[in-house]
Scaffold this motif. Structure first.
Motif, PDB file in Angstrom:
ATOM      1  N   GLN A  29      12.931  10.250  11.147  1.00 53.03           N
ATOM      2  CA  GLN A  29      11.625   9.606  11.308  1.00 53.03           C
ATOM      3  C   GLN A  29      10.633  10.544  11.992  1.00 53.03           C
ATOM      4  O   GLN A  29       9.482  10.681  11.556  1.00 53.03           O
ATOM      5  CB  GLN A  29      11.766   8.317  12.114  1.00 53.03           C
ATOM      6  CG  GLN A  29      10.458   7.577  12.318  1.00 53.03           C
ATOM      7  CD  GLN A  29      10.616   6.357  13.220  1.00 53.03           C
ATOM      8  OE1 GLN A  29      11.725   5.991  13.608  1.00 53.03           O
ATOM      9  NE2 GLN A  29       9.505   5.735  13.565  1.00 53.03           N
ATOM     10  N   LEU A  30      11.086  11.198  13.041  1.00 47.21           N
ATOM     11  CA  LEU A  30      10.211  12.108  13.779  1.00 47.21           C
ATOM     12  C   LEU A  30       9.881  13.336  12.937  1.00 47.21           C
ATOM     13  O   LEU A  30       8.746  13.837  12.964  1.00 47.21           O
ATOM     14  CB  LEU A  30      10.886  12.508  15.091  1.00 47.21           C
ATOM     15  CG  LEU A  30      10.055  13.305  16.099  1.00 47.21           C
ATOM     16  CD1 LEU A  30       8.741  12.603  16.412  1.00 47.21           C
ATOM     17  CD2 LEU A  30      10.856  13.533  17.370  1.00 47.21           C
ATOM     18  N   THR A  31      10.848  13.837  12.179  1.00 47.37           N
ATOM     19  CA  THR A  31      10.608  14.996  11.327  1.00 47.37           C
ATOM     20  C   THR A  31       9.626  14.659  10.214  1.00 47.37           C
ATOM     21  O   THR A  31       8.748  15.463   9.874  1.00 47.37           O
ATOM     22  CB  THR A  31      11.930  15.516  10.734  1.00 47.37           C
ATOM     23  OG1 THR A  31      12.855  15.770  11.794  1.00 47.37           O
ATOM     24  CG2 THR A  31      11.715  16.799   9.954  1.00 47.37           C
ATOM     25  N   GLU A  32       9.740  13.468   9.650  1.00 45.95           N
ATOM     26  CA  GLU A  32       8.781  13.046   8.629  1.00 45.95           C
ATOM     27  C   GLU A  32       7.364  13.012   9.199  1.00 45.95           C
ATOM     28  O   GLU A  32       6.409  13.451   8.537  1.00 45.95           O
ATOM     29  CB  GLU A  32       9.164  11.665   8.086  1.00 45.95           C
ATOM     30  CG  GLU A  32      10.395  11.677   7.202  1.00 45.95           C
ATOM     31  CD  GLU A  32      10.825  10.287   6.771  1.00 45.95           C
ATOM     32  OE1 GLU A  32      10.357   9.298   7.394  1.00 45.95           O
ATOM     33  OE2 GLU A  32      11.625  10.173   5.825  1.00 45.95           O
ATOM     34  N   ALA A  33       7.226  12.506  10.427  1.00 43.19           N
ATOM     35  CA  ALA A  33       5.911  12.465  11.063  1.00 43.19           C
ATOM     36  C   ALA A  33       5.370  13.871  11.297  1.00 43.19           C
ATOM     37  O   ALA A  33       4.175  14.139  11.117  1.00 43.19           O
ATOM     38  CB  ALA A  33       5.993  11.699  12.383  1.00 43.19           C
ATOM     39  N   ALA A  34       6.253  14.788  11.695  1.00 43.44           N
ATOM     40  CA  ALA A  34       5.835  16.171  11.936  1.00 43.44           C
ATOM     41  C   ALA A  34       5.380  16.830  10.638  1.00 43.44           C
ATOM     42  O   ALA A  34       4.351  17.520  10.603  1.00 43.44           O
ATOM     43  CB  ALA A  34       6.973  16.967  12.566  1.00 43.44           C
ATOM     44  N   VAL A  35       6.137  16.639   9.551  1.00 41.45           N
ATOM     45  CA  VAL A  35       5.768  17.225   8.264  1.00 41.45           C
ATOM     46  C   VAL A  35       4.439  16.658   7.782  1.00 41.45           C
ATOM     47  O   VAL A  35       3.566  17.391   7.295  1.00 41.45           O
ATOM     48  CB  VAL A  35       6.882  17.009   7.227  1.00 41.45           C
ATOM     49  CG1 VAL A  35       6.420  17.416   5.829  1.00 41.45           C
ATOM     50  CG2 VAL A  35       8.125  17.807   7.617  1.00 41.45           C
ATOM     51  N   ASP A  36       4.249  15.344   7.919  1.00 43.14           N
ATOM     52  CA  ASP A  36       2.972  14.742   7.524  1.00 43.14           C
ATOM     53  C   ASP A  36       1.808  15.335   8.318  1.00 43.14           C
ATOM     54  O   ASP A  36       0.722  15.560   7.777  1.00 43.14           O
ATOM     55  CB  ASP A  36       3.016  13.231   7.737  1.00 43.14           C
ATOM     56  CG  ASP A  36       3.851  12.513   6.689  1.00 43.14           C
ATOM     57  OD1 ASP A  36       4.142  13.121   5.631  1.00 43.14           O
ATOM     58  OD2 ASP A  36       4.216  11.349   6.927  1.00 43.14           O
TER      59      ASP A  36
END
Length: 204
Positions: A29-36
């Protein structure tokens, strides 16, 4: 708890394989937010520093598309070997490079990266000061470095963080990034099981 803390900082051996799976699940979840937050467009050059189980590599590869490139920087030889096996087709196609390195010693050329992420890695860096100029060095003008960290107050309640973790307030991280000439945006996230923060540093 000390063994777990050591594995989180440097997954290795038979136990490291299990840790990699856990990291992929808990960090997704946190990695998805970072990529976005990178706002990467297809065809660009990206990097994931300290990619661990590799979920960030998958997300970045999807983001930059067939014409883009991703650089995976990892201090753990075991995690690097795991990624080389898992992503062999992408490596063979020249879309992905797996390299040994750290936040303070990146094997990347100056101004070669459009955006980079690093998720839950700053805890294992004893001093922040060398990190920011190294991130700024590899970014192209207009590039973004997205740093994701757990809220230090919440993280301090986790028993394993007592063993070698360097928990830092997002304001402290932002100040160091700004000191390297980066423009910083801070976003707080309602990440579970503990809150998290994104520091989005832009090179003007």
């Amino acid at each position: 708890m000390s063994t777990l803390a050591d594995q989180l900082g440097n997954p290795h051996g038979a136990l490291g394989k299990g840790v990699a799976l856990v990291l992929n699940r808990t960090n997704r979840q946190l990695t998805e937010a970072a990529v976005d937050a990178t706002e990467l467009e297809p065809g660009r050059a990206a990097a994931d520093i300290g990619f661990g189980g590799g979920v960030g590599l998958s997300l970045l590869l999807a983001r930059v598309g067939a014409e883009g490139t991703v650089h995976g920087i990892e201090p753990s030889p075991d995690m690097a070997a795991r990624a080389k096996a898992r992503f062999a087709p992408d490596i063979g196609a020249g879309r992905l490079r797996i390299l040994a390195g750290t936040l303070t010693d990146l094997p990347l050329a100056d101004a070669s990266i459009d955006a980079l992420i690093t998720v839950n890695t700053l805890y294992f860096v004893p001093a922040l000061t060398p990190v920011a100029p190294e991130l700024a060095r590899v970014l192209r003008p207009g590039g973004r470095a997205v740093i994701a960290v757990a809220d230090p107050t919440d993280a301090a309640r986790m028993p394993f963080t007592r063993y070698g973790f360097h928990l830092r307030a997002p304001e402290e991280i932002a100040a160091v990034l700004a000191g390297a000439g980066l423009t910083v945006d801070h976003r707080a996230l309602a990440h579970k099981p503990i809150k998290a923060h994104l520091l989005i540093a832009r090179k003007d």
